[in-house]
Write a protein that holds these residues in place. Structure first.
Motif, mmCIF file in Angstrom:
data_model
loop_
_atom_site.group_PDB
_atom_site.id
_atom_site.type_symbol
_atom_site.label_atom_id
_atom_site.label_comp_id
_atom_site.label_asym_id
_atom_site.label_seq_id
_atom_site.Cartn_x
_atom_site.Cartn_y
_atom_site.Cartn_z
ATOM 1 N N ALA A 40 -54.034 -28.592 -13.230
ATOM 2 C CA ALA A 40 -54.240 -29.465 -13.467
ATOM 3 C C ALA A 40 -54.560 -29.005 -15.397
ATOM 4 C CB ALA A 40 -55.998 -29.928 -13.955
ATOM 5 N N PRO A 41 -54.354 -29.903 -16.629
ATOM 6 C CA PRO A 41 -54.418 -29.770 -17.849
ATOM 7 C C PRO A 41 -56.119 -28.545 -18.105
ATOM 8 C CG PRO A 41 -54.215 -31.799 -17.656
ATOM 9 C CD PRO A 41 -54.408 -31.674 -15.938
ATOM 10 N N GLY A 42 -55.359 -27.126 -18.934
ATOM 11 C CA GLY A 42 -56.719 -26.880 -19.442
ATOM 12 C C GLY A 42 -57.751 -26.025 -18.742
ATOM 13 N N LYS A 43 -56.903 -25.860 -17.343
ATOM 14 C CA LYS A 43 -57.663 -25.078 -15.764
ATOM 15 C C LYS A 43 -56.406 -24.150 -15.874
ATOM 16 C CE LYS A 43 -60.425 -29.015 -14.391
ATOM 17 N NZ LYS A 43 -61.473 -29.726 -12.811
ATOM 18 N N GLN A 44 -56.813 -22.971 -14.477
ATOM 19 C CA GLN A 44 -55.593 -22.355 -13.808
ATOM 20 C C GLN A 44 -55.112 -22.700 -12.335
ATOM 21 O OE1 GLN A 44 -58.359 -18.071 -13.073
ATOM 22 N NE2 GLN A 44 -57.714 -17.830 -15.009
ATOM 23 N N ARG A 45 -54.239 -22.349 -12.001
ATOM 24 C CA ARG A 45 -53.918 -22.788 -11.350
ATOM 25 C C ARG A 45 -54.558 -22.227 -9.744
ATOM 26 N NH1 ARG A 45 -46.982 -21.524 -10.375
ATOM 27 N NH2 ARG A 45 -47.685 -22.890 -12.037
ATOM 28 N N GLU A 46 -54.411 -23.731 -8.638
ATOM 29 C CA GLU A 46 -55.967 -23.087 -7.252
ATOM 30 C C GLU A 46 -54.335 -23.268 -5.952
ATOM 31 O OE1 GLU A 46 -59.217 -25.657 -8.028
ATOM 32 O OE2 GLU A 46 -57.643 -27.125 -7.480
ATOM 33 N N LEU A 47 -55.673 -22.983 -5.302
ATOM 34 C CA LEU A 47 -54.995 -22.915 -4.310
ATOM 35 C C LEU A 47 -55.649 -24.143 -3.620
ATOM 36 C CD1 LEU A 47 -54.682 -20.761 -0.932
ATOM 37 C CD2 LEU A 47 -56.036 -22.466 -0.578
ATOM 38 N N VAL A 48 -54.514 -25.178 -3.110
ATOM 39 C CA VAL A 48 -54.361 -26.371 -2.448
ATOM 40 C C VAL A 48 -54.590 -25.931 -0.719
ATOM 41 C CG1 VAL A 48 -54.462 -29.060 -1.754
ATOM 42 C CG2 VAL A 48 -54.193 -27.684 -3.772
#
Length: 117
Positions: A40-48
C-alpha cells in the motif's frame, strides 16, 4: 528466462470480490512455493498468502477467511480469490514464485487493487 504476468486487478466497491491470476512462462522445470504480496502507499510490502507445490497454504491474519490462494500446476498459474474486500485491502498486489534451478524467486510486475468505501 522466466516471467510472471499478473491479471485481474481493478476497482471494486467494499464487500465485492476480485480474482487475481499469475501465470509463469519461460524455461520452467518445476515451480516451488508461489505467493501473493501487496504494498500500500507509504507502507512496506507484506505477505498476503502463499501456497507450496503440494498445496499447503498460509495466510496473513488480515485476510484469513476472506482470501483463498490456489494453483494450477498444469498451467503454471497461481490464483487469489478475494472476497469481502475492504478499503484497507487497497494496494498493488505482486505475484512471487520460486523455481527449481534458479537461485532467487521471481516477482510479477504488480497489479493495482482499489477498494472504494
Amino acid at each position: 528466462q522466466v516471467q510472471l504476468v499478473e491479471s485481474g486487478g481493478g476497482l471494486v466497491e467494499a464487500g465485492g470480490s476480485l480474482r487475481l491470476s499469475c501465470a509463469a512462462s519461460g524455461t520452467i522445470f518445476s515451480i516451488l512455493d508461489m505467493g501473493w504480496y501487496r504494498q500500500a502507499p507509504g507502507k512496506q510490502r507484506e505477505l498476503v498468502a502463499t501456497i507450496t507445490s503440494t498445496g499447503r497454504t498460509n495466510y496473513a491474519d488480515s485476510v484469513k477467511g476472506r482470501f483463498t490462494i490456489s494453483r494450477d500446476n498444469a498451467k503454471n498459474t497461481v490464483y487469489l480469490q478475494m472476497n469481502s474486500l475492504k478499503p484497507e485491502d487497497t494496494a498493488v498486489y505482486y505475484c512471487n514464485a520460486g523455481f527449481q534451478g534458479r537461485s532467487r524467486p521471481y516477482w510479477g510486475q504488480g497489479t493495482q487493487i482499489t477498494v472504494s468505501s
